[in-house]
Design a protein around this motif. Structure first.
Motif, PDB file in Angstrom:
ATOM      1  N   ILE A   1     -14.979 -71.862 -43.973  1.00 22.09           N
ATOM      2  CA  ILE A   1     -15.216 -72.113 -45.394  1.00 22.09           C
ATOM      3  C   ILE A   1     -14.057 -71.496 -46.185  1.00 22.09           C
ATOM      4  O   ILE A   1     -13.869 -70.281 -46.188  1.00 22.09           O
ATOM      5  CB  ILE A   1     -16.550 -71.482 -45.872  1.00 22.09           C
ATOM      6  CG1 ILE A   1     -17.729 -71.922 -45.014  1.00 22.09           C
ATOM      7  CG2 ILE A   1     -16.767 -71.752 -47.366  1.00 22.09           C
ATOM      8  CD1 ILE A   1     -18.151 -73.339 -45.178  1.00 22.09           C
ATOM      9  N   ASP A   2     -13.266 -72.355 -46.838  1.00 25.13           N
ATOM     10  CA  ASP A   2     -12.211 -71.891 -47.735  1.00 25.13           C
ATOM     11  C   ASP A   2     -12.518 -72.303 -49.170  1.00 25.13           C
ATOM     12  O   ASP A   2     -11.812 -71.921 -50.090  1.00 25.13           O
ATOM     13  CB  ASP A   2     -10.852 -72.458 -47.314  1.00 25.13           C
ATOM     14  CG  ASP A   2     -10.348 -71.800 -46.033  1.00 25.13           C
ATOM     15  OD1 ASP A   2     -10.252 -70.564 -45.995  1.00 25.13           O
ATOM     16  OD2 ASP A   2     -10.070 -72.531 -45.062  1.00 25.13           O
ATOM     17  N   GLY A   3     -13.569 -73.080 -49.351  1.00 27.04           N
ATOM     18  CA  GLY A   3     -14.005 -73.503 -50.674  1.00 27.04           C
ATOM     19  C   GLY A   3     -15.228 -72.707 -51.082  1.00 27.04           C
ATOM     20  O   GLY A   3     -15.367 -71.536 -50.748  1.00 27.04           O
ATOM     21  N   ILE A   4     -16.135 -73.378 -51.806  1.00 27.54           N
ATOM     22  CA  ILE A   4     -17.334 -72.723 -52.314  1.00 27.54           C
ATOM     23  C   ILE A   4     -18.569 -73.403 -51.733  1.00 27.54           C
ATOM     24  O   ILE A   4     -18.691 -74.629 -51.782  1.00 27.54           O
ATOM     25  CB  ILE A   4     -17.382 -72.788 -53.854  1.00 27.54           C
ATOM     26  CG1 ILE A   4     -16.176 -72.052 -54.451  1.00 27.54           C
ATOM     27  CG2 ILE A   4     -18.691 -72.204 -54.387  1.00 27.54           C
ATOM     28  CD1 ILE A   4     -16.004 -72.261 -55.937  1.00 27.54           C
ATOM     29  N   LEU A   5     -19.479 -72.595 -51.194  1.00 28.34           N
ATOM     30  CA  LEU A   5     -20.768 -73.082 -50.717  1.00 28.34           C
ATOM     31  C   LEU A   5     -21.854 -72.395 -51.521  1.00 28.34           C
ATOM     32  O   LEU A   5     -21.937 -71.160 -51.527  1.00 28.34           O
ATOM     33  CB  LEU A   5     -20.961 -72.796 -49.222  1.00 28.34           C
ATOM     34  CG  LEU A   5     -22.369 -73.068 -48.672  1.00 28.34           C
ATOM     35  CD1 LEU A   5     -22.754 -74.540 -48.836  1.00 28.34           C
ATOM     36  CD2 LEU A   5     -22.476 -72.631 -47.224  1.00 28.34           C
TER      37      LEU A   5
ATOM     38  N   GLY B   1     -25.933 -76.978 -51.597  1.00 27.92           N
ATOM     39  CA  GLY B   1     -26.938 -77.377 -50.611  1.00 27.92           C
ATOM     40  C   GLY B   1     -26.721 -76.629 -49.318  1.00 27.92           C
ATOM     41  O   GLY B   1     -25.726 -75.921 -49.153  1.00 27.92           O
ATOM     42  N   ASN B   2     -27.641 -76.762 -48.413  1.00 27.77           N
ATOM     43  CA  ASN B   2     -27.569 -76.051 -47.138  1.00 27.77           C
ATOM     44  C   ASN B   2     -26.706 -76.816 -46.133  1.00 27.77           C
ATOM     45  O   ASN B   2     -26.677 -78.041 -46.148  1.00 27.77           O
ATOM     46  CB  ASN B   2     -28.970 -75.852 -46.571  1.00 27.77           C
ATOM     47  CG  ASN B   2     -29.839 -75.015 -47.485  1.00 27.77           C
ATOM     48  OD1 ASN B   2     -29.338 -74.155 -48.207  1.00 27.77           O
ATOM     49  ND2 ASN B   2     -31.128 -75.253 -47.467  1.00 27.77           N
ATOM     50  N   ILE B   3     -26.023 -76.055 -45.269  1.00 24.74           N
ATOM     51  CA  ILE B   3     -25.205 -76.647 -44.211  1.00 24.74           C
ATOM     52  C   ILE B   3     -25.713 -76.152 -42.870  1.00 24.74           C
ATOM     53  O   ILE B   3     -25.942 -74.956 -42.687  1.00 24.74           O
ATOM     54  CB  ILE B   3     -23.715 -76.272 -44.368  1.00 24.74           C
ATOM     55  CG1 ILE B   3     -23.137 -76.879 -45.642  1.00 24.74           C
ATOM     56  CG2 ILE B   3     -22.914 -76.724 -43.144  1.00 24.74           C
ATOM     57  CD1 ILE B   3     -21.684 -76.504 -45.905  1.00 24.74           C
ATOM     58  N   SER B   4     -25.857 -77.080 -41.934  1.00 28.65           N
ATOM     59  CA  SER B   4     -26.212 -76.757 -40.556  1.00 28.65           C
ATOM     60  C   SER B   4     -25.080 -77.275 -39.676  1.00 28.65           C
ATOM     61  O   SER B   4     -24.756 -78.459 -39.716  1.00 28.65           O
ATOM     62  CB  SER B   4     -27.535 -77.419 -40.189  1.00 28.65           C
ATOM     63  OG  SER B   4     -27.867 -77.122 -38.851  1.00 28.65           O
TER      64      SER B   4
ATOM     65  N   GLN C   1     -10.147 -67.250 -49.791  1.00 22.23           N
ATOM     66  CA  GLN C   1     -10.557 -67.947 -51.004  1.00 22.23           C
ATOM     67  C   GLN C   1     -11.980 -68.499 -50.907  1.00 22.23           C
ATOM     68  O   GLN C   1     -12.488 -69.074 -51.861  1.00 22.23           O
ATOM     69  CB  GLN C   1      -9.581 -69.085 -51.306  1.00 22.23           C
ATOM     70  CG  GLN C   1      -8.179 -68.586 -51.602  1.00 22.23           C
ATOM     71  CD  GLN C   1      -7.247 -69.741 -51.927  1.00 22.23           C
ATOM     72  OE1 GLN C   1      -7.587 -70.606 -52.722  1.00 22.23           O
ATOM     73  NE2 GLN C   1      -6.087 -69.747 -51.302  1.00 22.23           N
ATOM     74  N   GLY C   2     -12.612 -68.320 -49.752  1.00 23.84           N
ATOM     75  CA  GLY C   2     -13.962 -68.826 -49.537  1.00 23.84           C
ATOM     76  C   GLY C   2     -15.011 -68.009 -50.273  1.00 23.84           C
ATOM     77  O   GLY C   2     -14.895 -66.786 -50.383  1.00 23.84           O
ATOM     78  N   ARG C   3     -16.023 -68.711 -50.778  1.00 21.21           N
ATOM     79  CA  ARG C   3     -17.116 -68.073 -51.505  1.00 21.21           C
ATOM     80  C   ARG C   3     -18.422 -68.708 -51.029  1.00 21.21           C
ATOM     81  O   ARG C   3     -18.559 -69.932 -51.045  1.00 21.21           O
ATOM     82  CB  ARG C   3     -17.003 -68.299 -53.011  1.00 21.21           C
ATOM     83  CG  ARG C   3     -15.686 -67.893 -53.633  1.00 21.21           C
ATOM     84  CD  ARG C   3     -15.578 -66.380 -53.783  1.00 21.21           C
ATOM     85  NE  ARG C   3     -14.306 -65.980 -54.358  1.00 21.21           N
ATOM     86  CZ  ARG C   3     -13.257 -65.556 -53.669  1.00 21.21           C
ATOM     87  NH1 ARG C   3     -13.311 -65.498 -52.356  1.00 21.21           N
ATOM     88  NH2 ARG C   3     -12.156 -65.170 -54.265  1.00 21.21           N
TER      89      ARG C   3
ATOM     90  N   VAL D   1     -10.226 -75.567 -49.551  1.00 22.00           N
ATOM     91  CA  VAL D   1     -10.014 -75.001 -50.878  1.00 22.00           C
ATOM     92  C   VAL D   1     -10.239 -76.092 -51.923  1.00 22.00           C
ATOM     93  O   VAL D   1      -9.931 -77.256 -51.692  1.00 22.00           O
ATOM     94  CB  VAL D   1      -8.581 -74.428 -50.980  1.00 22.00           C
ATOM     95  CG1 VAL D   1      -8.284 -73.919 -52.392  1.00 22.00           C
ATOM     96  CG2 VAL D   1      -8.374 -73.318 -49.963  1.00 22.00           C
ATOM     97  N   GLU D   2     -10.760 -75.703 -53.064  1.00 23.12           N
ATOM     98  CA  GLU D   2     -11.041 -76.596 -54.190  1.00 23.12           C
ATOM     99  C   GLU D   2     -12.167 -77.582 -53.899  1.00 23.12           C
ATOM    100  O   GLU D   2     -12.302 -78.594 -54.579  1.00 23.12           O
ATOM    101  CB  GLU D   2      -9.778 -77.312 -54.675  1.00 23.12           C
ATOM    102  CG  GLU D   2      -8.712 -76.358 -55.187  1.00 23.12           C
ATOM    103  CD  GLU D   2      -7.497 -77.069 -55.759  1.00 23.12           C
ATOM    104  OE1 GLU D   2      -7.565 -78.281 -56.025  1.00 23.12           O
ATOM    105  OE2 GLU D   2      -6.489 -76.394 -55.939  1.00 23.12           O
TER     106      GLU D   2
END
Length: 116
Positions: free
Chosen positions: A33-37, A23-26, A52-54, A17-18
């Motif tokens: 994911i609890d934050g923002i990607l 960018g891309n994740i592999s 809370q993930g986005r 979170v926060e």
């Protein structure tokens, strides 16, 4: 003899979170994911998007459980679960789809069997 370094099924990565990643994740193991990607996610394990993930981008995984928000297409080789708190704006390609009541889905779904 030394032991080989093999995944135990308990190893995973996390975006807390926060935290925002652009960018891309592999990932070769499970990821939460609890934050923002802001980018695409390619995972060779299970993807969990917390409440809370986005994610603004496409997701490709073996399995996935969505509780948060995704704006992008999802390709899952096995099972995708859309929890009641989830919101998905995008198309789905999956073998098995589970949608809980009150989950939001705006897109098309294609169900097929993937080659292993």
């Amino acid at each position: 003899m030394a032991k080989e370094n093999q995944p135990t099924g308990m190893a995973h990565s996390a975006l807390t979170v926060e935290t925002t990643v652009t960018g891309n994740i592999s990932a070769s193991t499970d990821i939460r994911i609890d934050g923002i990607l802001q980018g695409n996610l390619d995972c060779q394990g299970k993807v969990i998007i917390g409440e809370q993930g986005r994610v603004q981008g496409d997701i490709k995984a073996v399995n996935a459980e969505i509780m948060g928000t995704v704006c992008g297409n999802i390709v899952v080789a096995e099972t995708l679960v859309l929890k009641s708190s989830s919101s998905l704006e995008g198309n789905i390609t999956v073998t098995t789809l589970i949608i809980e009541p009150n989950a939001h889905l705006n897109g098309q779904c294609s169900m097929r069997t993937f080659q292993k």
